[in-house]
Scaffold this active site. Sequence first.
Site, short mmCIF file in Angstrom:
data_model
loop_
_atom_site.label_atom_id
_atom_site.label_comp_id
_atom_site.label_asym_id
_atom_site.label_seq_id
_atom_site.Cartn_x
_atom_site.Cartn_y
_atom_site.Cartn_z
N HIS A 197 0.77 -1.10 -0.08
CA HIS A 197 0.06 -0.06 -0.04
C HIS A 197 0.93 1.14 0.07
O HIS A 197 1.91 1.54 0.63
CB HIS A 197 -0.83 0.24 1.38
CG HIS A 197 -2.01 1.02 1.44
ND1 HIS A 197 -2.63 1.51 0.43
CD2 HIS A 197 -1.77 2.22 2.30
CE1 HIS A 197 -3.24 2.60 0.90
NE2 HIS A 197 -2.77 3.02 1.94
N LYS A 221 -0.98 10.94 1.30
CA LYS A 221 0.12 10.53 0.11
C LYS A 221 -0.56 10.78 -1.13
O LYS A 221 0.29 11.35 -2.08
CB LYS A 221 0.18 9.07 0.20
CG LYS A 221 0.59 8.31 1.77
CD LYS A 221 0.86 6.90 1.52
CE LYS A 221 -0.42 6.00 1.37
NZ LYS A 221 -1.33 6.46 2.41
N ASP A 261 -2.33 4.03 -4.47
CA ASP A 261 -2.80 3.06 -3.44
C ASP A 261 -2.34 1.81 -3.52
O ASP A 261 -1.86 1.54 -2.18
CB ASP A 261 -4.34 2.99 -4.00
CG ASP A 261 -5.25 2.23 -2.82
OD1 ASP A 261 -5.19 2.63 -1.56
OD2 ASP A 261 -5.84 1.33 -3.11
N ARG A 294 17.28 15.88 12.38
CA ARG A 294 17.16 17.35 12.00
C ARG A 294 18.40 17.54 11.21
O ARG A 294 18.75 18.79 10.48
CB ARG A 294 17.21 18.40 12.98
CG ARG A 294 15.99 18.19 13.96
CD ARG A 294 16.17 19.21 15.16
NE ARG A 294 16.01 20.54 14.69
CZ ARG A 294 15.96 21.67 15.54
NH1 ARG A 294 15.97 21.60 16.83
NH2 ARG A 294 16.02 22.90 15.02
#
Length: 309
Positions: free
Chosen positions: A138, A159, A177, A243
């Site tokens: 998926h 998404k 999908d 980061r």
Amino acid sequence: MNSVPVEDIIKAFDLEVIYMGDKPKIGITTSDINRPGLQFAGFFDYFASERVQVVGKTEMTYLNGLDPQIRFERLCQFFKYDIPCLIVSRGMEVPDYLVEAAKRYDRPVFRSQLVTTNLVSKLTSYLSSALAPRITRHGVLVDVYGVGVFLMGESGIGKSETALELIKRGHRLVADDAVEIKKVADNRLIGEAPELIRHFMEIRGIGIIDIKAMYGVGAVINNKPLDLVIQMELWDDNKEYDRLGLDEEYIEILGVKLPKIVLPVRPGRNLAIIVEVAARNFRLKNMGYHAARELENRLNALIQMNRER
């Protein structure tokens, strides 16, 4: 074990059926091809009988020059093995003695108009793709600056909307999908959309849209190697996100390790631009430039310089 029906080979290569036989559902289980010159010469040690057998001009000329009795014995010995099929290339005439021997052991015989080298090359490529290990995951697969970016995350995380924004910015959709992923080499995965939903996308609140019809053929691509995985998740204030980019994460799919980025999602973040930056940064890393390590080197050089003062 995966297998490719002989009928699929007939359709894919427009083969002429000389003799099909009565065996139901013959399957091909390997992408390797065998040219049975040694077998026609009487050498059957290490005979790869599970492979598709291709007879070219060299093998046919040798057979035609053999004594009929010896030829009959060799062909009977050859067809005793459970070969999936025999293909005669170059559109050459298939001799009656070859067909008779094939019928005796009920082995399919086909004819191709392709020259032998092209036939072997195309058969190998086709079978390698068809027999590759595969899995359906998926997610959304997009081509961003030539990088195959696989967007993963929970349903409704955004998404498809991110992919739609990328398409508007000139990138290409591979699959939405459901992504069919196949392993075509030890370190190479190819993703594509299932035939039923190819070029379609679901946008919640709107429904199903056809990307190819809406944005043109330049907005879609049928398949793409997977290069980078981006895991989208809801922003968690209690979680510390990377980061600097010094710590690289990976995800394993079908035994292949792919670089993975965790992308926290919250209102106000332009996810499409972030994905573009991730793709560009991935390409820079592949070319040998790592921005985070460059910054680290500068900091270390500055610290060293201060110590020397």
